[in-house]
Design a protein around this motif. Structure first.
Motif, PDB file in Angstrom:
ATOM      1  N   VAL A   1       1.025  -1.163  -0.047  1.00 19.06           N
ATOM      2  CA  VAL A   1       0.103   0.134   0.033  1.00 19.06           C
ATOM      3  C   VAL A   1       0.891   1.260  -0.010  1.00 19.06           C
ATOM      4  O   VAL A   1       0.570   2.368  -0.645  1.00 19.06           O
ATOM      5  N   LEU A   2       2.025   1.107   0.649  1.00 11.53           N
ATOM      6  CA  LEU A   2       2.904   2.388   0.802  1.00 11.53           C
ATOM      7  C   LEU A   2       3.485   2.670  -0.530  1.00 11.53           C
ATOM      8  O   LEU A   2       3.523   3.885  -1.181  1.00 11.53           O
TER       9      LEU A   2
ATOM     10  N   ARG B   1       2.471   1.849  -3.433  1.00 11.61           N
ATOM     11  CA  ARG B   1       1.330   2.502  -4.294  1.00 11.61           C
ATOM     12  C   ARG B   1       1.050   3.811  -4.089  1.00 11.61           C
ATOM     13  O   ARG B   1       0.806   4.418  -4.916  1.00 11.61           O
ATOM     14  N   THR B   2       1.075   3.955  -2.846  1.00 10.81           N
ATOM     15  CA  THR B   2       0.845   5.521  -2.479  1.00 10.81           C
ATOM     16  C   THR B   2       1.905   6.493  -2.786  1.00 10.81           C
ATOM     17  O   THR B   2       1.654   7.514  -3.655  1.00 10.81           O
TER      18      THR B   2
ATOM     19  N   TYR C   1       1.039   8.983  -6.312  1.00  9.68           N
ATOM     20  CA  TYR C   1       0.811  10.234  -5.130  1.00  9.68           C
ATOM     21  C   TYR C   1       0.233  11.107  -6.047  1.00  9.68           C
ATOM     22  O   TYR C   1      -0.757  11.930  -5.285  1.00  9.68           O
TER      23      TYR C   1
ATOM     24  N   THR D   1      -4.887  -2.797  -4.275  1.00  8.00           N
ATOM     25  CA  THR D   1      -4.033  -1.900  -3.573  1.00  8.00           C
ATOM     26  C   THR D   1      -4.395  -0.604  -3.526  1.00  8.00           C
ATOM     27  O   THR D   1      -4.005   0.218  -2.537  1.00  8.00           O
TER      28      THR D   1
ATOM     29  N   ALA E   1      -4.944   2.384  -0.791  1.00  9.89           N
ATOM     30  CA  ALA E   1      -4.260   3.579  -0.593  1.00  9.89           C
ATOM     31  C   ALA E   1      -5.377   4.576  -0.479  1.00  9.89           C
ATOM     32  O   ALA E   1      -5.093   5.827   0.052  1.00  9.89           O
TER      33      ALA E   1
END
Length: 273
Positions: free
Chosen positions: A63-64, A66-67, A71, A238, A242
């Motif tokens: 998740v991080l 993908r964030t 962004y 995912t 996010a």
């Protein structure tokens, strides 16, 4: 010599007392982050340990990543949702507090309006969303109105409760000393009611986020709710997670900002614990 830790608190020297207070403050400040980190670690290792597909439940690292990767996309939609929440919540404050004052000062107004407010609060806001889209269109209006509607009630109730909680003896004392109603309100009633008012504001800001996202679920072309629906249609779990993280961050940031304002304007009573 008796060790410091065995002494009663009242017999401790000043440095030891300060150390205990600092240690307690540090523990209180780090308790929530530590719990979140622990839960994330358990989540991270549980997914591969139990053989769960990342399609069903991505890990926090997924998740991080993908964030960070998306962004720009997430931030674009976050700005839309944030503005909807802020405008709806602001409208709830501007409308709710004057109505609460009218309820407090007018018995007739209270009897007429209170049942209507309770009736509106019992209606599921998701049931109103399609009607709001029909009447207000597909633009910002239905999302802002939902954020306003869902955060309006707790602000009104908390303000009324705060105004009613003041000891009547203090009011009588102020009036006996020649204080006008305006002076009594701004010097006594309002400061005493501020803790309750901010309690309602904190609840309201969390609900405003929910209201804005519900509106985006029904009809929107931008916003985190809309992006989450797009992720669902593409089976992109995912990105869905996010999006949820960004929605949560909006609520957390606004809640913290309210807390900062509260500490600056509200008289802090010493805790009884």
């Amino acid at each position: 010599m008796t060790p410091l830790i065995d002494r009663p608190t009242g017999d401790l020297p000043v440095p030891a007392i300060k150390y205990r207070r600092v240690r307690r403050a540090v523990l209180e400040a780090t308790a929530a982050p530590a719990l979140v980190v622990l839960l994330l670690i358990v989540w991270q290792f549980s997914v591969p340990l139990f053989g769960i597909s990342t399609f069903v439940l991505p890990t926090p690292l997924d998740v991080l990543k993908r964030t960070v990767t998306d962004y720009a996309l997430l931030w674009t939609h976050t700005q839309v949702t944030l503005l909807e929440v802020v405008f709806g919540f602001g409208a709830a404050i501007v409308t709710g507090i004057p109505i609460a004052l009218a309820i407090f000062y007018s018995r007739l107004f209270e009897k007429a309006v209170y049942p209507v407010l309770v009736g509106l609060q019992t209606i599921p806001k998701a049931a109103l969303a399609p009607l709001l889209v029909l009447y207000l269109g597909y633009g910002w209006a239905p999302k802002v109105f939902l954020a306003f509607l869902i955060s309006f009630f707790p602000i009104v109730i908390s303000t009324v409760v705060g105004l009613q909680a003041l000891d009547k003896g203090m009011i009588n004392l102020a009036r006996s000393m020649g204080a006008s109603e305006w002076q009594t309100f701004f010097k006594i009633r309002l400061p005493a009611a501020l803790p309750n008012i901010f309690g309602g504001l904190k609840v309201g800001i969390s609900l405003a986020v929910i209201g804005a996202v519900i509106g985006e679920y029904v009809a929107a072309e931008k916003g985190l709710g809309y992006l989450q629906l797009q992720a669902n249609s593409q089976f992109d779990t995912t990105l869905n997670f996010a999006t949820v993280v960004m929605i949560s961050m909006i609520g957390i940031v606004l809640y913290v900002l309210l807390g900062i304002v509260e500490r600056r304007v509200v008289y802090q009573k010493e805790s009884a614990v």
